[in-house]
Write a protein that holds these residues in place. Structure first.
Motif, PDB file in Angstrom:
ATOM      1  N   ALA A  15       5.034   3.919   8.114  1.00 19.58           N
ATOM      2  CA  ALA A  15       6.373   4.027   8.694  1.00 19.58           C
ATOM      3  C   ALA A  15       7.149   2.727   8.524  1.00 19.58           C
ATOM      4  CB  ALA A  15       6.266   4.395  10.171  1.00 19.58           C
ATOM      5  N   ALA A  16       6.474   1.592   8.686  1.00 15.94           N
ATOM      6  CA  ALA A  16       7.132   0.300   8.521  1.00 15.94           C
ATOM      7  C   ALA A  16       7.629   0.120   7.094  1.00 15.94           C
ATOM      8  CB  ALA A  16       6.179  -0.828   8.903  1.00 15.94           C
ATOM      9  N   ALA A  17       6.846   0.556   6.119  1.00 20.91           N
ATOM     10  CA  ALA A  17       7.260   0.465   4.722  1.00 20.91           C
ATOM     11  C   ALA A  17       8.481   1.335   4.463  1.00 20.91           C
ATOM     12  CB  ALA A  17       6.106   0.870   3.813  1.00 20.91           C
ATOM     13  N   ALA A  18       8.503   2.521   5.061  1.00 17.91           N
ATOM     14  CA  ALA A  18       9.659   3.404   4.906  1.00 17.91           C
ATOM     15  C   ALA A  18      10.913   2.786   5.520  1.00 17.91           C
ATOM     16  CB  ALA A  18       9.363   4.762   5.541  1.00 17.91           C
ATOM     17  N   LEU A  19      10.752   2.100   6.627  1.00 19.09           N
ATOM     18  CA  LEU A  19      11.891   1.428   7.247  1.00 19.09           C
ATOM     19  C   LEU A  19      12.438   0.333   6.347  1.00 19.09           C
ATOM     20  CD1 LEU A  19      10.683   1.103  10.963  1.00 19.09           C
ATOM     21  CD2 LEU A  19      12.343   2.737  10.024  1.00 19.09           C
ATOM     22  N   LEU A  20      11.567  -0.359   5.635  1.00 19.67           N
ATOM     23  CA  LEU A  20      12.047  -1.388   4.711  1.00 19.67           C
ATOM     24  C   LEU A  20      12.802  -0.757   3.551  1.00 19.67           C
ATOM     25  CD1 LEU A  20      12.262  -4.366   4.060  1.00 19.67           C
ATOM     26  CD2 LEU A  20      10.110  -4.192   2.805  1.00 19.67           C
TER      27      LEU A  20
ATOM     28  N   GLY B 141      12.251  -2.378  15.744  1.00 20.08           N
ATOM     29  CA  GLY B 141      12.312  -2.583  17.188  1.00 20.08           C
ATOM     30  C   GLY B 141      11.679  -3.887  17.595  1.00 20.08           C
ATOM     31  N   MET B 142      12.523  -4.894  17.803  1.00 22.14           N
ATOM     32  CA  MET B 142      12.008  -6.171  18.286  1.00 22.14           C
ATOM     33  C   MET B 142      11.782  -6.095  19.799  1.00 22.14           C
ATOM     34  SD  MET B 142      11.628  -8.414  15.780  1.00 22.14           S
ATOM     35  CE  MET B 142      10.790  -7.021  15.030  1.00 22.14           C
ATOM     36  N   PRO B 143      10.869  -6.887  20.344  1.00 26.16           N
ATOM     37  CA  PRO B 143      10.656  -6.834  21.797  1.00 26.16           C
ATOM     38  C   PRO B 143      11.893  -7.308  22.538  1.00 26.16           C
ATOM     39  CG  PRO B 143       9.467  -8.685  20.830  1.00 26.16           C
ATOM     40  CD  PRO B 143       9.978  -7.855  19.688  1.00 26.16           C
ATOM     41  N   ALA B 144      12.304  -6.559  23.522  1.00 23.58           N
ATOM     42  CA  ALA B 144      13.488  -6.886  24.310  1.00 23.58           C
ATOM     43  C   ALA B 144      13.356  -6.230  25.667  1.00 23.58           C
ATOM     44  CB  ALA B 144      14.755  -6.407  23.594  1.00 23.58           C
ATOM     45  N   ALA B 145      14.349  -6.450  26.504  1.00 18.68           N
ATOM     46  CA  ALA B 145      14.313  -5.917  27.870  1.00 18.68           C
ATOM     47  C   ALA B 145      14.634  -4.430  27.862  1.00 18.68           C
ATOM     48  CB  ALA B 145      15.300  -6.680  28.744  1.00 18.68           C
ATOM     49  N   ALA B 146      13.737  -3.650  27.288  1.00 18.55           N
ATOM     50  CA  ALA B 146      13.939  -2.211  27.203  1.00 18.55           C
ATOM     51  C   ALA B 146      12.593  -1.510  27.229  1.00 18.55           C
ATOM     52  CB  ALA B 146      14.689  -1.863  25.914  1.00 18.55           C
ATOM     53  N   PRO B 147      12.542  -0.313  27.817  1.00 15.31           N
ATOM     54  CA  PRO B 147      11.275   0.425  27.844  1.00 15.31           C
ATOM     55  C   PRO B 147      10.777   0.701  26.432  1.00 15.31           C
ATOM     56  CG  PRO B 147      12.902   1.407  29.328  1.00 15.31           C
ATOM     57  CD  PRO B 147      13.628   0.387  28.506  1.00 15.31           C
ATOM     58  N   ASN B 148       9.489   0.586  26.253  1.00 13.42           N
ATOM     59  CA  ASN B 148       8.835   0.910  24.979  1.00 13.42           C
ATOM     60  C   ASN B 148       9.328   0.057  23.818  1.00 13.42           C
ATOM     61  OD1 ASN B 148       7.398   3.088  26.227  1.00 13.42           O
ATOM     62  ND2 ASN B 148       9.245   4.344  26.052  1.00 13.42           N
ATOM     63  N   SER B 149       9.856  -1.136  24.102  1.00  7.28           N
ATOM     64  CA  SER B 149      10.417  -1.947  23.023  1.00  7.28           C
ATOM     65  C   SER B 149       9.331  -2.563  22.147  1.00  7.28           C
ATOM     66  CB  SER B 149      11.305  -3.058  23.590  1.00  7.28           C
ATOM     67  OG  SER B 149      10.540  -3.997  24.317  1.00  7.28           O
ATOM     68  N   THR B 150       8.067  -2.455  22.537  1.00  8.28           N
ATOM     69  CA  THR B 150       6.977  -2.975  21.699  1.00  8.28           C
ATOM     70  C   THR B 150       6.078  -1.839  21.204  1.00  8.28           C
ATOM     71  OG1 THR B 150       5.562  -3.368  23.634  1.00  8.28           O
ATOM     72  CG2 THR B 150       6.982  -5.180  22.924  1.00  8.28           C
ATOM     73  N   ARG B 151       6.608  -0.634  21.198  1.00  9.06           N
ATOM     74  CA  ARG B 151       5.760   0.522  20.852  1.00  9.06           C
ATOM     75  C   ARG B 151       5.280   0.498  19.408  1.00  9.06           C
ATOM     76  NH1 ARG B 151      11.000   2.056  21.337  1.00  9.06           N
ATOM     77  NH2 ARG B 151      12.023   3.041  19.551  1.00  9.06           N
ATOM     78  N   GLY B 152       5.980  -0.219  18.505  1.00  8.81           N
ATOM     79  CA  GLY B 152       5.574  -0.236  17.114  1.00  8.81           C
ATOM     80  C   GLY B 152       4.526  -1.270  16.777  1.00  8.81           C
TER      81      GLY B 152
ATOM     82  N   PRO C 174       3.375  -9.595  21.434  1.00  5.38           N
ATOM     83  CA  PRO C 174       2.779  -8.523  20.651  1.00  5.38           C
ATOM     84  C   PRO C 174       2.752  -8.906  19.177  1.00  5.38           C
ATOM     85  CG  PRO C 174       5.058  -8.007  21.088  1.00  5.38           C
ATOM     86  CD  PRO C 174       4.771  -9.295  21.824  1.00  5.38           C
ATOM     87  N   SER C 175       1.913  -8.237  18.403  1.00  2.00           N
ATOM     88  CA  SER C 175       1.804  -8.569  16.985  1.00  2.00           C
ATOM     89  C   SER C 175       1.266  -7.368  16.226  1.00  2.00           C
ATOM     90  CB  SER C 175       0.899  -9.786  16.787  1.00  2.00           C
ATOM     91  OG  SER C 175      -0.422  -9.494  17.216  1.00  2.00           O
ATOM     92  N   GLY C 176       1.322  -7.480  14.909  1.00  2.00           N
ATOM     93  CA  GLY C 176       0.779  -6.427  14.061  1.00  2.00           C
ATOM     94  C   GLY C 176       1.646  -5.185  14.032  1.00  2.00           C
ATOM     95  N   ILE C 177       1.404  -4.343  13.049  1.00  3.15           N
ATOM     96  CA  ILE C 177       2.177  -3.116  12.854  1.00  3.15           C
ATOM     97  C   ILE C 177       1.267  -1.916  13.056  1.00  3.15           C
ATOM     98  CG2 ILE C 177       3.449  -1.751  11.155  1.00  3.15           C
ATOM     99  CD1 ILE C 177       4.457  -4.381   9.965  1.00  3.15           C
ATOM    100  N   LYS C 178       1.620  -1.070  13.986  1.00  2.00           N
ATOM    101  CA  LYS C 178       0.783   0.074  14.334  1.00  2.00           C
ATOM    102  C   LYS C 178       0.769   1.123  13.226  1.00  2.00           C
ATOM    103  CE  LYS C 178       0.974   1.451  18.557  1.00  2.00           C
ATOM    104  NZ  LYS C 178       1.426   2.057  19.837  1.00  2.00           N
ATOM    105  N   ASP C 179       1.920   1.378  12.599  1.00  2.00           N
ATOM    106  CA  ASP C 179       2.026   2.424  11.580  1.00  2.00           C
ATOM    107  C   ASP C 179       2.565   1.796  10.299  1.00  2.00           C
ATOM    108  OD1 ASP C 179       2.596   4.592   9.963  1.00  2.00           O
ATOM    109  OD2 ASP C 179       3.418   5.820  11.592  1.00  2.00           O
ATOM    110  N   PRO C 180       1.683   1.299   9.421  1.00  2.00           N
ATOM    111  CA  PRO C 180       2.142   0.609   8.210  1.00  2.00           C
ATOM    112  C   PRO C 180       3.010   1.479   7.306  1.00  2.00           C
ATOM    113  CG  PRO C 180      -0.179   0.164   8.620  1.00  2.00           C
ATOM    114  CD  PRO C 180       0.218   1.251   9.561  1.00  2.00           C
TER     115      PRO C 180
ATOM    116  N   GLN D 111       0.808  -1.216   0.000  1.00  2.00           N
ATOM    117  CA  GLN D 111       0.000   0.000   0.000  1.00  2.00           C
ATOM    118  C   GLN D 111       0.847   1.275   0.000  1.00  2.00           C
ATOM    119  OE1 GLN D 111      -2.847   0.144   3.197  1.00  2.00           O
ATOM    120  NE2 GLN D 111      -3.735   2.099   2.533  1.00  2.00           N
ATOM    121  N   TYR D 112       1.963   1.270   0.740  1.00  2.00           N
ATOM    122  CA  TYR D 112       2.707   2.514   0.953  1.00  2.00           C
ATOM    123  C   TYR D 112       4.143   2.480   0.420  1.00  2.00           C
ATOM    124  CZ  TYR D 112      -0.990   3.378   4.404  1.00  2.00           C
ATOM    125  OH  TYR D 112      -2.185   3.559   5.028  1.00  2.00           O
TER     126      TYR D 112
END
Length: 745
Positions: A598-603, A565-576, A590-596, A527-528
């Motif tokens: 932004a995720a496409a831009a990261l790729l 940002g993969m989930p790890a022992a850090a604050p806000n590590s699942t924010r995406g 956790p699952s799914g992408i909150k901001d599609p 999509q993006y």
């Protein structure tokens, strides 16, 4: 007249100096301490370089154990012990990036040598004798084979029992529980110096953490009705974290397992009766206090208390052979020593467990237990300063224990205690430590297994849960890791596991993070995405979601996932993530992408970097990850740089970062010419079953010796490349049928 405190401190310092003088040079009569094992004791070395010790007594067993460590890893062993004396810079110079000097400062700031004198004096006569025998074995090998040791390490000889205590305290209490990195003020963003292991997509803490996988599987969850265990620590492929595989025989003893260099007890072990493995846990055994200074000292409970002060000189070898001297000035509060200043404010360190000197004895007695009751009696002592412990036995019992002398506090949760707290009140000082009964644990759960891959304790036997509400809020946090989720998935997807299934599952390179996120990422790019992102998505769509040698897309996904940002022992590590983490749903959150978008831009960014690095998006993982043993992993003080592969071994690798949910952890090191070699991960691994006779398979990826010219330094890499195991030999007949050479005493 000097105060009583000053006199006691002077006596302790004098005792340490005397012990150091004895440890750094021969005794007055020119001879090192001598121990003579009984005639007939021997070490049988098998064709993979694993020593099988057959001793006439337990003391002889410890002596031969020390001898075997020196024969296989002499240079590394003496480097390690010399460093744990707080004299690494004196013996070997400041080191790469001042590593030796920084370690010396840390050891003396925390007064490890002084405390070790006290700890040694508190050992039982029996175990003190075992420590002396172990040290004597090291000295005996050095005396018999001086040509086998590097000239620079010989100055560390002879070794004493004090050295063994000192190394154990340094390694476990002041590297694992309280690392010297705490002495550095926190930095963030561009101000933070790049880690020497940083590669393409920067590894997260989960990748480089001193982590492990551990499974204990009860009879109800196995096809043959026998308990099984997976022992799978992840540490550096070199240096003091190197594992040494060994088989120990003495009257009534047949132990098989591994330990770190310089340690005379097996934390990873099985016998005819029991099996034990460890993983690094989330225990916060060190606490930081922000000190408020005042004229004459620091404020505490409305008063001004004077600092307790001490000065320790350390020598630093220069390139021209001369020495300089640096004084380590120690300021101590009621909490502990001041280790740094944050914006000018002193930060003092409290370390739990420094009143518990019997770690090595407890580990040994746990390993020689014959049943769950005997094991549990030792586990209750809590002298081991950290680690999750997983246990299984031939009677079918299993246990997960969140082990640590957790400091008892009156308030605060885990997040509160993860940063410096006010140091001006006794209200925040610990009052002893929690008991065994107050720690998270689960015994013989309905799930039929217990497991841990460095996540908090709550899902150790999922779907059976340990309820966090029943424990002090500061005991452990709540966060997910995809590697632990992958382990839970593999354990729970079959109603019963066979031994062969256990072997196969351990070698899985499938990325849980890809299964969890890739469908949403592909939809987001559709999509993006830019044309470059869509080109990358096409590669990921056909990727097998694994880190096999021929997998195409693993690096690209890792690069994107690190940015996301993969989930790890850090604050806000699942924010995406679109769906937040739920503690009782490790396989779906956790699952799914909150901001599609932004995720496409990261790729798109990940794709550009991947092409710039490799010239393509789909370079096979095994063309990037090469299985070699080089200067970085072979030497104790080597800089993290690639070198020619030893013995000509250069093979395509498999396994990958735990941060993206790969159970077969391999952390690639610095990239050179678009390739990398392992620096961390699956080094030592054993899978075993309490069948009759016991079945066991093992692998030491980097080989069971590190001495120059050792024939066994790279001989297991071809097995690693082919995802094969070695047979474990425990009977004399098996060992003699696979004999390489023998040391007779």
């Amino acid at each position: 007249m000097p105060s009583r405190r000053v006199v006691i401190l002077f006596v302790l310092i004098l005792s340490v100096a005397t012990c150091f003088a004895r440890a750094a040079a021969p005794a007055a009569d020119g001879k090192a301490p001598v121990y003579h094992p009984q005639k007939g004791s021997e070490i049988l070395w098998d064709r993979y370089g694993v020593p099988h010790i057959f001793a006439k007594s337990t003391s002889d067993m410890f002596y031969l154990f020390g001898y075997a460590q020196a024969e296989a890893h002499g240079d590394l062993l003496l480097h390690t012990i010399g460093g744990s004396r707080g004299r690494g810079a004196e013996y070997f110079g400041a080191g790469y990036r001042d590593t030796n000097l920084l370690t010396d400062r840390w050891i003396w700031t925390n007064e490890v040598p002084i405390r070790s004198v006290k700890w040694l004096a508190e050992q039982t006569p029996e175990f003190h004798g075992y420590l002396e025998a172990f040290a004597a074995g090291i000295n005996a090998y050095a005396a018999a084979h001086p040509e086998a040791l590097a000239p620079e390490v010989k100055q560390v000889l002879p070794i004493t029992a004090l050295d063994i205590i000192m190394h154990a305290q340094h390694f476990y209490n002041f590297e694992f529980v309280a690392s010297r990195t705490l002495a550095n003020p926190p930095r963030a963003g561009a101000e933070a110096e790049a880690d020497p292991y940083t590669i393409g997509p920067e590894p997260t803490g989960e990748d480089l953490a001193d982590g492990s996988n551990g499974w204990a599987i009860g009879p109800s969850h196995t096809t043959d009705g026998h308990a099984m265990m997976l022992l799978n620590p992840h540490l550096a492929w070199g240096g003091e974290q190197t594992y040494f595989e060994v088989n120990l025989h003495a009257p009534g003893i047949n132990l098989y397992g591994a330990t770190q260099i310089g340690v005379p007890a097996l934390r990873f072990v099985f016998s005819d009766y029991i099996a034990i493995t460890n993983t690094v846990n989330t225990n916060n055994g060190h606490l930081l206090y922000k000190i408020t200074e005042a004229e004459g000292g620091y404020k505490f409970d409305g008063k001004v208390l004077p600092y307790t002060k001490a000065t320790y000189p350390i020598k630093i070898l220069q390139k021209d052979g001369s020495y300089t001297t640096e004084n380590v000035e120690v300021l101590k509060t009621v909490h502990g020593p001041v280790i740094r200043r944050d914006d000018g404010a002193p930060i003092a360190l409290y370390v739990a467990g420094l009143d518990k000197p019997f770690m090595l004895e407890q580990v040994f007695k746990m390993s020689t237990a014959h049943n769950f009751a005997e094991y549990q009696a030792q586990a209750r002592r809590l002298n081991i300063p950290m680690y999750n412990i997983m246990y299984a036995d031939r009677d079918g019992h299993i246990e997960y224990l969140f082990n640590a002398p957790v400091p008892r506090r009156s308030e605060g949760d885990y997040a509160f205690w993860s940063r410096p707290v006010a140091g001006d009140t006794s209200r925040l000082l610990p009052t002893g430590s929690l008991t065994y009964d107050e720690l998270p644990k689960i015994i013989d759960p309905p799930s039929g297994y217990v497991q841990n891959s460095n996540q908090p304790p709550w899902d150790a036997a999922w779907p059976s849960m340990i309820d966090p509400a029943k424990y002090a809020p500061y005991v452990a946090p709540q966060f997910p890791t995809f590697r632990s989720d992958r382990g839970i998935r593999m354990l729970s997807e079959d109603s019963k596991l066979s031994f062969n299934m256990l072997l196969q599952k351990k070698l899985s390179t499938r990325a849980e993070g890809a299964d969890r996120l890739l469908p949403d990422l592909l939809a987001a790019v559709d999509q993006y995405g830019t044309p470059r992102a869509k080109e990358a998505a096409a590669v990921l769509k056909t990727w097998d979601r694994q880190a096999e040698a021929d997998s195409r897309g693993a690096y690209l996904f890792w690069n994107w996932a690190t940015r996301f940002g993969m989930p790890a022992a850090a604050p806000n590590s699942t924010r995406g993530f679109a769906v937040p983490y739920a503690i009782d749903k490790p396989l779906t959150t956790p699952s799914g992408i909150k901001d599609p978008a932004a995720a496409a831009a990261l790729l798109d960014a990940a794709a550009e970097e991947t092409i710039a690095t490799f010239g393509a998006l789909d370079k096979p993982w095994g063309s990037y990850l090469r299985l070699q043993i080089n200067a970085q992993s072979a030497g104790a003080a080597a800089a993290p740089a690639r070198g020619p592969a030893l013995n000509g071994v250069d093979l395509p690798g498999n396994g990958g970062p735990g941060a993206i949910g790969i159970f077969r952890v391999i952390t690639p090191g610095p990239m050179v010419d678009a390739t990398s070699t392992p620096v961390h991960g699956d080094g030592f691994t054993i899978a075993m079953e309490f069948s009759q006779p016991i079945r066991a398979k093992a692998l030491v990826s980097y080989g069971d010796c590190s001495q120059p010219g050792c024939a066994h330094h790279t001989d297991q890499l071809p097995l690693f490349e082919k995802k094969q195991w070695r047979d474990v030999w425990r009977t004399r007949g098996e060992i003699e049928a696979n004999l390489d050479h023998k040391d007779a005493f």
